[in-house]
Design a protein around this motif. Sequence first.
Motif, PDB file in Angstrom:
ATOM      1  N   SER A  14      41.663  32.441  49.391  1.00 37.20           N
ATOM      2  CA  SER A  14      41.427  32.829  47.997  1.00 37.20           C
ATOM      3  C   SER A  14      40.881  34.239  47.834  1.00 37.20           C
ATOM      4  O   SER A  14      40.742  34.721  46.703  1.00 37.20           O
ATOM      5  N   ALA A  15      40.553  34.921  48.936  1.00 35.20           N
ATOM      6  CA  ALA A  15      39.901  36.235  48.840  1.00 35.20           C
ATOM      7  C   ALA A  15      40.748  37.232  48.061  1.00 35.20           C
ATOM      8  O   ALA A  15      40.229  37.969  47.211  1.00 35.20           O
ATOM      9  N   TYR A  16      42.052  37.263  48.312  1.00 34.11           N
ATOM     10  CA  TYR A  16      42.927  38.240  47.630  1.00 34.11           C
ATOM     11  C   TYR A  16      42.960  37.975  46.128  1.00 34.11           C
ATOM     12  O   TYR A  16      42.759  38.890  45.323  1.00 34.11           O
ATOM     13  N   PHE A  22      39.114  38.805  39.609  1.00 29.70           N
ATOM     14  CA  PHE A  22      37.704  38.822  39.206  1.00 29.70           C
ATOM     15  C   PHE A  22      36.887  39.902  39.919  1.00 29.70           C
ATOM     16  O   PHE A  22      35.667  39.944  39.765  1.00 29.70           O
ATOM     17  N   HIS A  23      37.552  40.750  40.722  1.00 29.28           N
ATOM     18  CA  HIS A  23      36.887  41.812  41.477  1.00 29.28           C
ATOM     19  C   HIS A  23      35.774  41.250  42.370  1.00 29.28           C
ATOM     20  O   HIS A  23      34.733  41.887  42.561  1.00 29.28           O
ATOM     21  N   TYR A  27      34.724  34.866  44.802  1.00 31.61           N
ATOM     22  CA  TYR A  27      34.611  34.183  43.506  1.00 31.61           C
ATOM     23  C   TYR A  27      34.897  32.687  43.643  1.00 31.61           C
ATOM     24  O   TYR A  27      34.097  31.845  43.211  1.00 31.61           O
ATOM     25  N   TYR A  28      36.028  32.351  44.242  1.00 35.43           N
ATOM     26  CA  TYR A  28      36.414  30.944  44.365  1.00 35.43           C
ATOM     27  C   TYR A  28      35.479  30.199  45.323  1.00 35.43           C
ATOM     28  O   TYR A  28      35.157  29.031  45.098  1.00 35.43           O
TER      29      TYR A  28
END
Length: 358
Positions: A14-16, A22-23, A27-28
């Motif tokens: 999910s990093a990308y 969300f910059h 986030y995830y």
Amino acid sequence: MLVIAGLVLLTSISAYNGNVKFHDSFYYLKKQGFATGLGLVGMAVISRIDYHRWIPLAVPGYLLSILLGVAVLLFGEEYNGSKRWLSLGPVSFQPSEFAKVAVIVFLSWLIEKNIKKMGKFKSIVLTMLTILPIVGLVGASNLSTAIIILGIGAVMIFTASPKYLQFFWMIAGGAGFMTIFLALESYRLERIAIWRNPEKYEKGYQTLQGLYAIGSGGLFGRGLGNSVQKLGFLPEAQNDMIFSIICEELGLVGAGILIGVFLILIWRFFVIAAKAEDLTGALIATGAMAHMMIQIILNIAVVTNSIPNTGITLPFISYGGTSVVFLLLEMGLVLSVSGYSGRNQKKEMRPENGAGER
């Protein structure tokens, strides 16, 4: 192991998307980590409560799931074309995840109450009919979860019934019902067409990208964090299609190990159900086993294009706060069944009034 693996894999996959949308690359992970922590606390608390105490709440819990299903149809929020969420201020959740647990507890109560009649076909049909309201409400916007709930009901009734032949009639009736249900909406028939020939439809893009990811992973994968398909090629890679990225990064071997851990969990459910002190405990463990087994099979089958796309998450691995919270609460119920059975077995082994000490 599954919770830890889920968080590690989610961080990589999910990093990308987190950075682009969300910059924040984490986030995830932050949201899933919070939900997981909440679920683990809930699991620990529920595992220490005698599962029999939840049975009086079976009917109210089931009725609440129906009310929440109606609320989703009237006030639910739509995301990616599906209306599945309810918002309570800053918090949003999927009532369908609560419905799965509610149905397990409700059917455990109902079947145990009518166990002497479960050999009759009429009783089996009537028991199955009791969960059709929630199946219909959930199925209006989430067909895959409706299938899971139906599957949970069928497995629990099958477990409690002394006769098996009549289930062939149930399966035939269920197949007829599903055929009619699919034909009522054109988009469901379209999904079948996309499944058969994904390269001919624009909406088959996600399926094809998922298959590319699986194929490019080979035997040992590209390595954790080295997926190419997650870089915008496979939309929302951290959700329903996460297993395809796992295959790309960890290969057939890594994906096989993950499936093996799932199989161990399902086997433990079976053992707990077999050793439960009473029918209620056995049915709770059986319902959880059916839930886990059906959801895993559906997710992997969708990702590999073995069945039409239904939009179902991979337990403990896919992103979804509501899903992981209620899965862990469900695990707490099963642990309660296991713990209660273990305590009773220890009591039976203790000598009474000094007898047996010699």
